[in-house]
Design an enzyme around this catalytic site. Structure first.
Site, short mmCIF file in Angstrom:
data_model
loop_
_atom_site.label_atom_id
_atom_site.label_comp_id
_atom_site.label_asym_id
_atom_site.label_seq_id
_atom_site.Cartn_x
_atom_site.Cartn_y
_atom_site.Cartn_z
N LEU A 80 0.86 -1.20 0.00
CA LEU A 80 0.00 0.00 0.00
C LEU A 80 0.89 1.23 0.00
CD1 LEU A 80 -2.82 1.37 0.30
CD2 LEU A 80 -2.46 1.29 2.77
N ILE A 88 4.90 -1.24 2.86
CA ILE A 88 4.49 0.14 2.62
C ILE A 88 5.31 0.63 1.44
CG2 ILE A 88 4.39 2.47 3.56
CD1 ILE A 88 2.52 0.67 5.08
N LYS A 89 4.60 1.23 0.51
CA LYS A 89 5.29 1.74 -0.68
C LYS A 89 5.73 3.18 -0.46
CE LYS A 89 3.98 0.25 -5.16
NZ LYS A 89 2.93 0.19 -6.18
N VAL A 90 7.00 3.42 -0.69
CA VAL A 90 7.55 4.77 -0.52
C VAL A 90 8.29 5.11 -1.81
CG1 VAL A 90 9.19 6.17 0.79
CG2 VAL A 90 7.83 4.45 1.97
#
Ligand code: F6P
Length: 934
Positions: free
Chosen positions: A110, A141-143
């Site tokens: 996400l 977690i998408k960064v």
């Protein structure tokens, strides 16, 4: 036979699905892919959620339940709740995979909000929050791997959060990200934390590289490039070559001592993930970016269509490590031919952030629209019908505002939205809209206390009186609560009328002044202080901390002092104590009032994109209209909302009317057939459900047919007027930004105050106002005007005729009446305005002095130089003395009129003053009537 997709595992590659959708999850679509195709992961991004949520109704039930159980939910929170649920569902579906593979795979990603891509701290905080909220070990977690993202990635890995680094295009940023990953793990080790369960992927975007390079090649080929053949040979080659070399870098990196040290402690490598693997150019094979990138310890995240295609006819071979030399040659060629891959990669990162922000805007817009539909008439509606050119300008402006994040910047107090001046210091009204400036319990107690009084008198000007007046007239006192009289004048008759209407023994006096030093409320306070026998127990004050009035209130033993917020300007103060204390006195339940306002505040929130943000949208319309010469905002209301315009006038005029620009509000002008209107208007209609608005609607229809711009606002109940306060405050601030002024200062009103003071001081010294000479008088009426303005005529009618012949298209005529404001005089001035509109086809405004000096006066002086003013004065009879002063209220009022005229003239406005000698106002009406007849 095993699916071709599943067979990717044989080559060490994990097939993931680049897609999420509620219905698909619920119907077991993901489960099927896991079972049949060996899918071991899922990725999402803002565009994927936009497609899922914005289109269709799969999420509506959850949204409805959410908004019903928590009405204060913002659209971002609502979106997040929907997305979080999907991500949790997908994570749970993949949980057995995760367990089976011992945490090496089985992940769902996400993305953090794309709006935070520039901020390391906010990205870290949001990633941590989402990690806690979703609470699944197989979450990533998408960064984004942007400059700000890299340190965030390092920190988050250190925190033990699985990270999917997104938006990688270039070798350099990939290397930086890999280093951040290593540093994060090393930091954990240094703290004695485990590192064996930290998973990460580096998402290298593939097809977008080809799309960008191919575009560049096409450009070059257009101009008969000498290298045409070499360039053509590179089409569709570069993305794969770039990915292959990234993989080579990876191989070198995992072989390095630094990495091996970590691997020995159980660290899992940060796998390369091929993203953007759907083919963009239809002339390329649809499995191009799968077939050619198959290799060990990698992931390919496939959009459903690409997965279907690969399942059907993909080619399975260890392609990622094949033809590496050729890949190097291709990149050397790219370099030789000046295609500048690093620059393309940088551009693609910027573009990628923007694309996701665009998708997030579309998504939030869709959620906002769904929320509005759910809230129904709990939110006042607004519909506009604009002529094509204006409509296009507004839409273009809204799009620009979206791209430039106006909603967010407004709430964040970014002064560069306006003039880059003091604006950020004046945004306290945003919090006030949420009810945060008042103490509901104190106001409840005040309401109970006030019920013992028969009447209340509010003494104040402009922002300190107009909001309360609107509330009194539109919502009105609850039964058992005092009747409220608002006095915002120095007119002796009006003062005497209120004094006669009340019993001071049973009256609560509310002295309201932000600055605490405005002349009129100060004179009125002194007058009623004496009338009420100097008994402080019947007085309360509303003022800003430390003001002169606060001190007087303290010294005189007032029953209460309610303090304002110095970061709220007067005209933006109605939802602070300045409006809410009088509301409580009238018996209104202030907490309930704010509960009604809330849907508008939420709809105007920072995350509501401009096009669906009711305040910002209206601001764009007002601003664009004004910039195109439609600067007369003409307010028309159904009968019960008639009073609203007085408040709105001040907000619009005082906020925007400066530097020769801005909006001239036109309130209470009788409607006339559309043929009489020029092309300088924007009509705003406010109607109340159940009120008699059939005529208003018919008028609006006729205006639209005639090509006039019309904005229609509808309220389901009169208590909903609170929403309009907030909508218009936002709209005015935004319009100010479009017009290019500071909507929170009022530079020109001060001048009239200064000139008045000079006259009054002279009066106190000499006992008379400085003499003045009319350029004409006949015993009935005397005319004054600046000597250099060519006033002429040898009788009153001719003088009026000459003056009223002055306005041309786009100009307006203003009636400034320094007489008692009462229904008869209001009706009379309305008739005069109607005649002018019909005879001259120009807009008209009217103000009673000195009330309008603290309101529209700013725009008349500082706004567009298109006014033609007729000021009307008379010698007051009877007058009301002011204790301890030579000057009476009547003298002050006359001095104010003279000061006002001087300043108007000095600002280049065309002015004429008619002083009634023996003539009455009705007599003047007749003269004017005659003057307008040809
Ligand atoms: O609340 P105060 O400080 O008395 O000011 C009253 C009004 O006068 C003005 O300053 C204009 O003169 C307005 O901006 C304001 O609303």
């Amino acid at each position: 036979m095993a699916s071709r997709v599943r067979k990717l595992h044989d080559f060490g590659q994990a097939p993931w699905l680049d897609f999420v959708d509620r219905r698909f999850l619920k119907e077991g679509g993901l489960q099927r892919l896991v079972e049949e195709d060996g899918v071991t992961g899922v990725t999402s991004n803002p565009s994927i959620f936009e497609k899922a949520i914005a289109h269709g109704d799969a999420y509506d039930a959850q949204l409805l339940a959410l908004l019903q159980s928590r009405p204060g939910t913002s659209i971002t929170q609502a979106y997040e709740a929907l997305a979080v649920q999907d991500i949790q569902d997908a994570a749970d579906t993949l949980q057995p995979v995760y367990e089976r593979l011992n945490g090496t795979d089985g992940y769902v990603s996400l993305e953090v909000s794309p709006y935070l891509a520039e901020s390391t701290e906010e990205t870290v905080a949001e990633a941590q929050r989402l990690w806690r909220q979703i609470d699944r070990p197989n979450l990533m977690i998408k960064v984004p791997g942007t400059q700000a993202g890299v340190p965030a990635i390092r920190q988050l890995i250190e925190d033990g959060i699985n990270i999917n680094v997104t938006l990688l295009f270039g070798q350099q940023s990939y290397a930086a990200v890999a280093m951040a990953f290593v540093e994060g793990l090393e930091a954990r080790l240094a703290q004695g934390q485990p590192i064996d369960r930290i998973a990460s992927v580096a998402s290298f975007f593939v097809s977008r590289i080809d799309a960008a390079i191919d575009r560049k090649i096409a450009e070059r080929l257009k101009s008969a490039d000498a290298e045409a053949e070499a360039l053509t040979g590179l089409r569709g080659q570069v993305a794969i070559a770039n990915a292959k070399l990234a993989y080579q870098w990876y191989l070198g990196f995992v072989a390095s001592e630094r990495w091996q040290a970590l691997a020995e402690r159980g660290a899992m490598p940060q796998r390369l993930l091929w993203a953007s693997t759907g083919t963009k150019d239809p002339s390329y094979p649809d499995t191009l970016y799968v077939d050619n990138l198959i290799g060990p310890e990698t992931v390919n995240t496939l959009p459903p269509k690409t997965m279907d295609a690969f399942r059907d006819h993909g080619t399975l071979a260890p392609s990622l490590t094949a033809e590496v030399e050729s890949a190097r040659r291709i990149l050397r060629e790219v370099d030789r031919l000046g295609l500048d891959l690093p620059a393309v990669a940088d551009e693609l990162v910027r573009d990628g952030v923007k694309q996701f922000a665009d998708a997030a805007d579309a998504l939030l817009g869709a959620v906002a629209a769904k929320r509005s539909a759910i809230v129904g008439d709990g939110l006042n509606s607004m519909h506009e019908a604009l002529p094509r050119e204006l409509d296009e300008a507004v839409e273009a402006r809204l799009e620009r505002m979206r791209q430039e994040s106006w909603s967010r910047r407004l709430w964040a107090g970014d002064a560069t939205l306006w003039t880059g001046g003091e604006e950020a210091k004046w945004l306290g009204w945003l919090a006030a809209g949420k009810g945060e400036q008042i103490d509901p319990e104190a106001l409840k107690a005040l309401g109970a206390q006030a019920a013992q009084y028969r009447s209340a008198v509010l003494l104040g000007m402009g922002g300190s009186s107009l909001g309360p007046e609107v509330l009194a007239e539109i919502v009105g006192p609850r039964s058992g609560s005092p009747m409220i009289h608002v006095l915002d004048t120095t007119d002796p008759k009006q003062i005497a009328a209120v004094a006669a209407a009340i019993d001071p023994e049973h009256t609560l006096f509310i002295v309201a002044s932000k600055s605490g030093s405005t002349m009129e409320p100060e004179l009125l306070r002194a007058y009623f202080w004496n009338l009420a026998g100097q008994d402080g127990s019947r007085f309360i004050a509303i003022t800003d901390p430390g003001s002169r009035l606060a001190k007087i209130a303290h010294d005189h033993g007032y029953a209460g002092v309610f303090l304002g917020d110095p970061t709220i300007g007067g005209r933006y103060s109605v939802l602070s104590v300045f409006g809410m204390v009088p509301a409580a006195v009238m018996g209104m339940d202030v907490a309930e009032f704010f509960a009604r306002v809330a849907p508008m505040v939420q709809s105007c929130a920072p995350d509501a994109p401009p096009a669906v943000n009711p305040g910002v949208r209206l601001g764009a319309i007002l601003g664009e209209a004004a910039n195109r010469g439609r600067d007369k905002v003409t307010v028309l209301t159904s009968p019960a909302l008639r009073a609203f315009g007085a408040w709105l006038e001040q907000l619009l005029a005082e906020s925007t009317g400066k530097q020769g620009r801005g909006i001239v509000p036109v309130d209470l002008e009788p409607p006339v057939p559309p043929a009489h209107y020029g092309s300088d208007r924007l009509f705003v209609l406010l109607s109340l459900s159940g009120d008699d608005h059939a005529r208003l609607d018919a008028h609006a229809d006729a205006l639209v047919t005639a090509g006039q711009p019309v904005v229609r606002i509808a309220l389901s109940s009169k208590e909903m007027i609170g929403q309009e306060f907030f909508r218009w405050e936002i709209a005015t601030a935004v319009a100010g930004a479009v017009i290019g002024i500071d909507p929170f200062d009022q530079p020109d009103v001060e001048d009239a105050k200064i000139r008045t003071r000079v006259l009054i001081d002279a009066y106190e010294a000499t006992g008379s106002l400085a003499p003045e000479t009319p350029f004409f008088e006949d015993g009935r009426v005397a005319f004054f005007g600046p000597a250099d303005r060519g006033h002429s005529g040898d009788n009153a009618v001719q003088i009026l005729r000459t003056h009223l012949a002055r306005p041309g298209p786009g100009d307006y005529v203003g009636f400034l009446l320094y007489v008692e404001r009462n229904p008869a005089n209001e009706a009379l001035v309305a008739r005069m305005r109607e005649r002018v509109v019909k005879a001259r086809h120009v807009a008209t405004v009217a103000g009673f002095g000195p009330r309008f000096l603290h309101s529209t006066g700013q725009a008349y002086k500082g706004g567009p130089r298109s006014g033609v003013f007729l000021e009307i004065t008379r010698t007051p009879d009877p007058d009301v003395p002011i204790l301890g002063r030579k000057a009476s209220f009547g003298t002050v009022q006359l001095a104010q009129a003279r000061g006002d005229l001087d300043v108007l003239a000095s600002r280049g406005q065309r002015v004429l003053r008619a002083h009634l000698q023996s003539a009455s106002l009705s007599d003047l009406e007749e003269l004017l009537d005659e003057a307008l007849r040809n």
